[in-house]
Design an enzyme around this catalytic site. Structure first.
Site, short mmCIF file in Angstrom:
data_model
loop_
_atom_site.label_atom_id
_atom_site.label_comp_id
_atom_site.label_asym_id
_atom_site.label_seq_id
_atom_site.Cartn_x
_atom_site.Cartn_y
_atom_site.Cartn_z
N HIS A 1 1.71 4.56 -2.82
CA HIS A 1 1.79 6.02 -2.68
C HIS A 1 3.04 6.56 -3.35
CE1 HIS A 1 -1.67 6.65 -0.28
NE2 HIS A 1 -1.25 5.94 0.75
N HIS B 1 0.83 -1.20 0.00
CA HIS B 1 0.00 0.00 0.00
C HIS B 1 0.88 1.26 0.00
CE1 HIS B 1 -3.56 2.36 1.55
NE2 HIS B 1 -2.56 3.15 1.86
N GLU B 2 1.89 1.28 0.88
CA GLU B 2 2.74 2.47 0.98
C GLU B 2 3.55 2.68 -0.30
OE1 GLU B 2 2.19 4.50 3.18
OE2 GLU B 2 1.03 3.18 4.48
#
Lengths: 194, 230
Positions: free
Chosen positions: B169, B165-166
């Site tokens: 980003h 998920h990170e």
């Protein structure tokens, strides 16, 4: 006026040609790079296996065949890998054989809690898990990049430039082991087990 | 506005690039407006002054404030990620010692390969609350930080979900937008009226873009404490 329009058209066409050609070349190199990334991870795996085998050898005298299968698969994979990208079919076959030999070994290790409890084995297991993941993610990246490259060369109008850029369809990694492709049997009937 | 979820990766990157650009433009324009506005008022004020008295004809304030704003925006953009990491008291994992740290490094390496981006620098925040964030200006200069609490409760698969998920980003350039917004917000002290607008916006951006955690890759039998805050 007519010649001006012709000139503008020429500029547009030449501009597009350059763009399409360079786009293909860039994708080709990305595909090659993605393939090399798999190599890097496979090399890592090949280097790791002797350590793992040494660590479990003493405690696993009675599982000799499993260990030997791993060593053999590893040596075969190292040999085939030296052939380079042309041998992609053989490489993937050898690596898949190594994968299944390794997973059999891991299942065996799970059966000996006192072996697993050794810090060294835990560490090696983590490294092996990570390497297996890296190999599969690197393959995924290669397949994604190669698919992008293949699609681009086949699509109109880029396909007209494909010959000029000497673009050739790149092979994808595929499962060779039929057992891995088999659909797992899942029982969802929720019947209580007898 | 297009629905965010319907955008593909490149459209999202483009959208974030555009937003970062307009954020910086807006920030500089605001300071320019303050400065040149002040110049104009002072100019009108000194218009009727006697001949030998000072007449404010050259817009010094506007030029100076615009330059200050530009320098601030540039400085904030460059140092924003470092400031974020510094403010959380994160320590960088360079040579992982214990098993959990080694696992974190491995998982980040794996996900970086999957995303096709260079491996970000890895940090650990000594905080029992499970959380993670990403910062940086582009995939080549990116950082991923997780809290000690996250490392303690997450299984390997769950950690992989959070890191994936990170890294999303990082790849989407959300981190760049957050760095720009954070920088602009932090620099707001220079202009009084900018405070209200700047704080809310930057805070919201930082909250929605930087700080987050979820474990989409976790197994159904995952520890409830790790899935709860997803």
């Amino acid at each position: 006026m007519g010649s001006l329009i012709f000139l503008a058209l020429l500029v547009v066409v030449v501009g597009w040609l350059i763009g399409a050609y360079n786009g293909l070349v860039s994708l080709k190199n990305q595909t090659l790079n993605a393939f090399k990334q798999i190599d890097v991870q496979l090399k890592r795996r090949h280097d790791l296996i002797p350590n793992l085998v040494n660590a479990v050898k003493g405690a696993m005298d009675f599982e000799k065949s499993t260990l030997e299968a791993v060593i053999q698969a590893r040596n075969q994979a190292v040999k085939v890998n030296a052939a380079g990208p042309e041998a992609i079919k053989q490489i993937s076959q050898a690596e898949n054989a190594l994968s299944s030999a390794l997973s059999r070994l891991m299942v065996v290790v799970e059966q000996y809690p006192q072996l697993k409890a050794t810090a060294n084995i835990g560490q090696l297991q983590e490294e092996l898990t990570s390497t297996e993941n890296k190999v599969s993610f690197a393959r995924q990246l290669y397949n994604d990049t190669a698919t992008q490259y293949n699609t681009k060369q086949q699509q109109f109008p880029t396909t007209l430039v494909a010959g000029m850029a000497r673009a050739q369809a790149a092979d994808l990694w595929a499962i060779e082991d039929q057992a891995e492709r088999a659909v797992p049997q899942v029982d969802l009937s929720m019947k209580p087990k007898a | 506005m297009t629905d965010e979820t319907s955008l593909n990766l490149f459209q999202q990157q483009e959208a974030n690039r555009r937003r970062t650009f307009w954020l910086v433009v807006g920030f500089v324009a605001f300071f320019a407006w303050l400065g040149f506005g002040g110049d104009y008022i002072y100019h009108l004020y000194t218009l009727q002054a006697p001949r030998q008295a000072y007449h404010h004809d050259f817009p010094w304030f506007g030029i100076a404030l615009s330059l200050v704003a530009l320098a601030t925006a540039w400085y904030a953009y460059k140092t924003g990620p470092d400031k974020v990491l510094w403010s959380t008291g994160a320590r960088e994992v360079i040579d992982p010692t214990d098993a959990k740290e080694k696992q974190l490094v491995n998982v980040v390496e794996e996900m970086a390969i999957a995303a096709g981006v260079p491996r970000p620098r890895i940090w650990i925040v000594d905080d029992p609350d499970p959380n993670a964030f990403a910062t940086g200006t582009d995939p080549l200069h990116s950082h991923i930080a997780v809290t000690q609490g996250l490392l303690d409760i997450c299984t390997r698969d769950e950690l992989q979900g959070v890191i994936g998920h990170e890294l999303g980003h990082v790849k989407n350039l959300d981190v760049r937008l957050a760095a720009g917004a954070g920088g602009a917000g932090r620099a707001r002290g220079a202009g009084g009226a900018a405070r209200a607008a700047g704080t809310g916006r930057a805070a919201r951006f930082c909250w929605s873009c930087s700080w987050c955690g979820s474990s989409p890759g976790s197994s159904p039998r995952s520890s409830p404490s790790c899935s709860r805050w997803a």
